[in-house]
Design a protein around this motif. Structure first.
Motif, PDB file in Angstrom:
ATOM      1  N   UNK A  39       0.775  -1.238   0.000  1.00 15.77           N
ATOM      2  CA  UNK A  39       0.000   0.000   0.000  1.00 15.77           C
ATOM      3  C   UNK A  39       0.801   1.280   0.000  1.00 15.77           C
ATOM      4  N   UNK A  40       2.144   1.209  -0.080  1.00 15.42           N
ATOM      5  CA  UNK A  40       2.997   2.405  -0.084  1.00 15.42           C
ATOM      6  C   UNK A  40       3.599   2.590  -1.468  1.00 15.42           C
ATOM      7  N   UNK A  41       3.316   3.712  -2.091  1.00 19.13           N
ATOM      8  CA  UNK A  41       3.799   3.985  -3.447  1.00 19.13           C
ATOM      9  C   UNK A  41       4.952   4.979  -3.383  1.00 19.13           C
ATOM     10  N   UNK A  42       6.178   4.483  -3.572  1.00 20.50           N
ATOM     11  CA  UNK A  42       7.360   5.346  -3.526  1.00 20.50           C
ATOM     12  C   UNK A  42       7.422   6.317  -4.697  1.00 20.50           C
ATOM     13  N   UNK A  43       6.661   6.045  -5.738  1.00 29.31           N
ATOM     14  CA  UNK A  43       6.770   6.861  -6.944  1.00 29.31           C
ATOM     15  C   UNK A  43       5.938   8.124  -6.948  1.00 29.31           C
ATOM     16  N   UNK A  44       5.215   8.424  -5.873  1.00 30.41           N
ATOM     17  CA  UNK A  44       4.328   9.585  -5.876  1.00 30.41           C
ATOM     18  C   UNK A  44       5.060  10.902  -6.208  1.00 30.41           C
ATOM     19  N   UNK A  45       6.251  11.162  -5.635  1.00 32.03           N
ATOM     20  CA  UNK A  45       6.949  12.402  -6.027  1.00 32.03           C
ATOM     21  C   UNK A  45       7.290  12.441  -7.514  1.00 32.03           C
ATOM     22  N   UNK A  46       7.604  11.275  -8.092  1.00 34.56           N
ATOM     23  CA  UNK A  46       7.912  11.221  -9.525  1.00 34.56           C
ATOM     24  C   UNK A  46       6.661  11.537 -10.336  1.00 34.56           C
ATOM     25  N   UNK A  47       5.516  10.967  -9.944  1.00 35.20           N
ATOM     26  CA  UNK A  47       4.278  11.235 -10.682  1.00 35.20           C
ATOM     27  C   UNK A  47       3.959  12.720 -10.631  1.00 35.20           C
ATOM     28  N   UNK A  48       4.157  13.321  -9.472  1.00 29.65           N
ATOM     29  CA  UNK A  48       3.849  14.740  -9.299  1.00 29.65           C
ATOM     30  C   UNK A  48       4.730  15.599 -10.212  1.00 29.65           C
ATOM     31  N   UNK A  49       6.021  15.270 -10.276  1.00 29.93           N
ATOM     32  CA  UNK A  49       6.932  16.029 -11.125  1.00 29.93           C
ATOM     33  C   UNK A  49       6.608  15.840 -12.605  1.00 29.93           C
ATOM     34  N   UNK A  50       6.336  14.597 -12.999  1.00 26.55           N
ATOM     35  CA  UNK A  50       6.026  14.315 -14.406  1.00 26.55           C
ATOM     36  C   UNK A  50       4.728  14.998 -14.807  1.00 26.55           C
ATOM     37  N   UNK A  51       3.716  14.945 -13.928  1.00 24.64           N
ATOM     38  CA  UNK A  51       2.445  15.613 -14.236  1.00 24.64           C
ATOM     39  C   UNK A  51       2.628  17.121 -14.353  1.00 24.64           C
ATOM     40  N   UNK A  52       3.439  17.699 -13.451  1.00 22.22           N
ATOM     41  CA  UNK A  52       3.690  19.136 -13.514  1.00 22.22           C
ATOM     42  C   UNK A  52       4.390  19.527 -14.795  1.00 22.22           C
ATOM     43  N   UNK A  53       5.359  18.723 -15.214  1.00 21.30           N
ATOM     44  CA  UNK A  53       6.079  18.994 -16.462  1.00 21.30           C
ATOM     45  C   UNK A  53       5.155  18.863 -17.672  1.00 21.30           C
ATOM     46  N   UNK A  54       4.291  17.834 -17.647  1.00 16.61           N
ATOM     47  CA  UNK A  54       3.361  17.630 -18.758  1.00 16.61           C
ATOM     48  C   UNK A  54       2.375  18.792 -18.861  1.00 16.61           C
ATOM     49  N   UNK A  55       1.876  19.238 -17.714  1.00 17.61           N
ATOM     50  CA  UNK A  55       0.935  20.358 -17.724  1.00 17.61           C
ATOM     51  C   UNK A  55       1.600  21.646 -18.199  1.00 17.61           C
ATOM     52  N   UNK A  56       2.892  21.788 -17.893  1.00 17.28           N
ATOM     53  CA  UNK A  56       3.624  22.978 -18.315  1.00 17.28           C
ATOM     54  C   UNK A  56       3.776  23.022 -19.828  1.00 17.28           C
ATOM     55  N   UNK A  57       4.003  21.845 -20.438  1.00 14.52           N
ATOM     56  CA  UNK A  57       4.226  21.779 -21.888  1.00 14.52           C
ATOM     57  C   UNK A  57       2.933  21.698 -22.685  1.00 14.52           C
ATOM     58  N   UNK A  58       1.837  21.298 -22.024  1.00 13.51           N
ATOM     59  CA  UNK A  58       0.591  21.140 -22.752  1.00 13.51           C
ATOM     60  C   UNK A  58       0.038  22.505 -23.164  1.00 13.51           C
ATOM     61  N   UNK A  59      -0.289  22.716 -24.442  1.00 14.38           N
ATOM     62  CA  UNK A  59      -0.822  24.020 -24.874  1.00 14.38           C
ATOM     63  C   UNK A  59      -2.175  24.291 -24.235  1.00 14.38           C
ATOM     64  N   UNK A  60      -2.367  25.529 -23.826  1.00 10.45           N
ATOM     65  CA  UNK A  60      -3.635  25.910 -23.196  1.00 10.45           C
ATOM     66  C   UNK A  60      -4.680  26.147 -24.293  1.00 10.45           C
ATOM     67  N   UNK A  61      -5.893  25.661 -24.069  1.00 11.78           N
ATOM     68  CA  UNK A  61      -6.944  25.855 -25.081  1.00 11.78           C
ATOM     69  C   UNK A  61      -7.329  27.328 -25.199  1.00 11.78           C
ATOM     70  N   UNK A  62      -7.716  27.722 -26.397  1.00 13.45           N
ATOM     71  CA  UNK A  62      -8.134  29.107 -26.620  1.00 13.45           C
ATOM     72  C   UNK A  62      -9.422  29.392 -25.848  1.00 13.45           C
ATOM     73  N   UNK A  63      -9.521  30.608 -25.320  1.00  8.31           N
ATOM     74  CA  UNK A  63     -10.701  31.015 -24.566  1.00  8.31           C
ATOM     75  C   UNK A  63     -11.799  31.416 -25.537  1.00  8.31           C
ATOM     76  N   UNK A  64     -12.968  30.826 -25.365  1.00  7.92           N
ATOM     77  CA  UNK A  64     -14.095  31.141 -26.227  1.00  7.92           C
ATOM     78  C   UNK A  64     -15.158  31.880 -25.421  1.00  7.92           C
TER      79      UNK A  64
END
Length: 308
Positions: free
Chosen positions: A218-243
């Motif tokens: 029940x202990x996931x050592x990878x949580x900090x890695x997931x958080x960093x990868x998700x943050x990096x992915x969100x940073x690179x993902x283009x933001x949708x145009x505002x309508x």
């Protein structure tokens, strides 16, 4: 050539495609280094190539490492020899498929990165604390994804020790024996010419074992890695145009209800399955065998095992 780049881009845009993405990153860096080496050699400027590779390799001496701490991450994405990257990527692919199928792509990423970090840290510790290696630390350099691949392999063997690979000339062999053979091979070569690389193998192997054992509890050592990868992915993902819409109130309520239903479905799929679901999966195993399970059923069974 543009079609090749389009293929690479499409692979990175696909969800749940972590295994292919890891392999592609390693291959692209290898090709860039290869072209750079050939170009600088023809220009009779090999010193520039040595400087570039030194920015990617982990140095054995601790003070040299402290001046280039990023190498603890870059080394396990970099290769110079074609057979080195071929061996590592095949190893990663064979065992990474199992981790991806049974634990999901996030755990595969966590195992790969944490295995690479563990291998690099053990390498540094041994070259700076053990007298036998201290005299060699000044000239020691390391690169390659072996430690990360070993982490994935040992993680797969810890999770599914009796899973069988069919090997040429040997027939069906359980993966726990395959992984055990490579670990013994690395131990035997820790005093050889490539001692640093084999020490890193053992660090990655230890991380793979600990990671999966803790995950089963029940202990996931990878949580900090997931958080960093998700943050990096969100940073690179283009933001949708505002309508702008004049029906803002009704659209907002529709979007909100859609979001709530999607979030509910997502949390339900990631939650621990109830006993009826587990019984249905076990009945399917008794009728058709474990290999007949879908990816989702295997992951549900794993989550159920964490509950017990």
């Amino acid at each position: 050539m543009s079609g090749l780049f389009d293929d690479f881009r499409s692979e990175f845009n696909k969800p749940n495609n972590t295994l292919v993405q890891l392999i592609l990153v390693n291959v692209v860096i290898f090709l860039v280094l290869l072209v750079t080496k050939v170009s600088l050699t023809m220009a009779e400027n090999t010193g520039a190539y040595v400087f570039i590779t030194n920015q990617l390799m982990v140095p054995g001496e601790i003070h040299a490492f402290l001046r280039k701490p990023w190498t603890l991450f870059t080394y396990f994405f970099s290769h110079e020899e074609i057979f080195h990257i071929l061996y590592n990527m095949l190893f990663l692919y064979w065992f990474g498929r199992l981790i991806d199928e049974y634990l999901g792509n996030r755990r595969l990423m966590g195992l790969y990165i944490m295995g690479g970090l563990a291998g690099g840290l053990l390498y540094l510790a041994m070259y700076n604390l053990v007298p036998f290696f201290q005299s060699q630390a000044d000239g020691a350099r390391m690169l390659g994804a072996s430690a990360a691949a070993f982490s994935v392999a040992v993680g797969a063997a810890t999770l599914l020790p009796n899973y069988t690979f069919h090997l040429l000339f040997f027939g069906p062999v359980r993966i726990k024996y395959i992984v055990f053979f490579f670990i013994i091979l690395s131990v035997a070569q820790t005093a050889g010419s490539n001692a640093g690389g084999h020490l890193a193998h053992l660090g990655g192997a230890l991380m793979g074992f600990v990671y999966v054992k803790l995950l089963q509890n029940g202990t996931d050592l990878g949580r900090p890695i997931y958080w960093l990868v998700d943050g990096w992915s969100n940073l690179l993902r283009p933001k949708p145009a505002v309508k702008v819409s004049y029906r803002q109130r009704s659209n907002a309520s529709t979007q909100a209800s859609s979001y709530v239903s999607a979030a509910g479905a997502s949390s339900a799929s990631a939650s621990t399955p109830d006993q009826d679901e587990v019984d249905m999966i076990l009945d399917k195993i008794s009728r058709s065998g474990y290999e007949s399970l879908t990816r989702e059923e295997k992951q549900k069974l794993f989550r159920a095992s964490q509950r017990n």
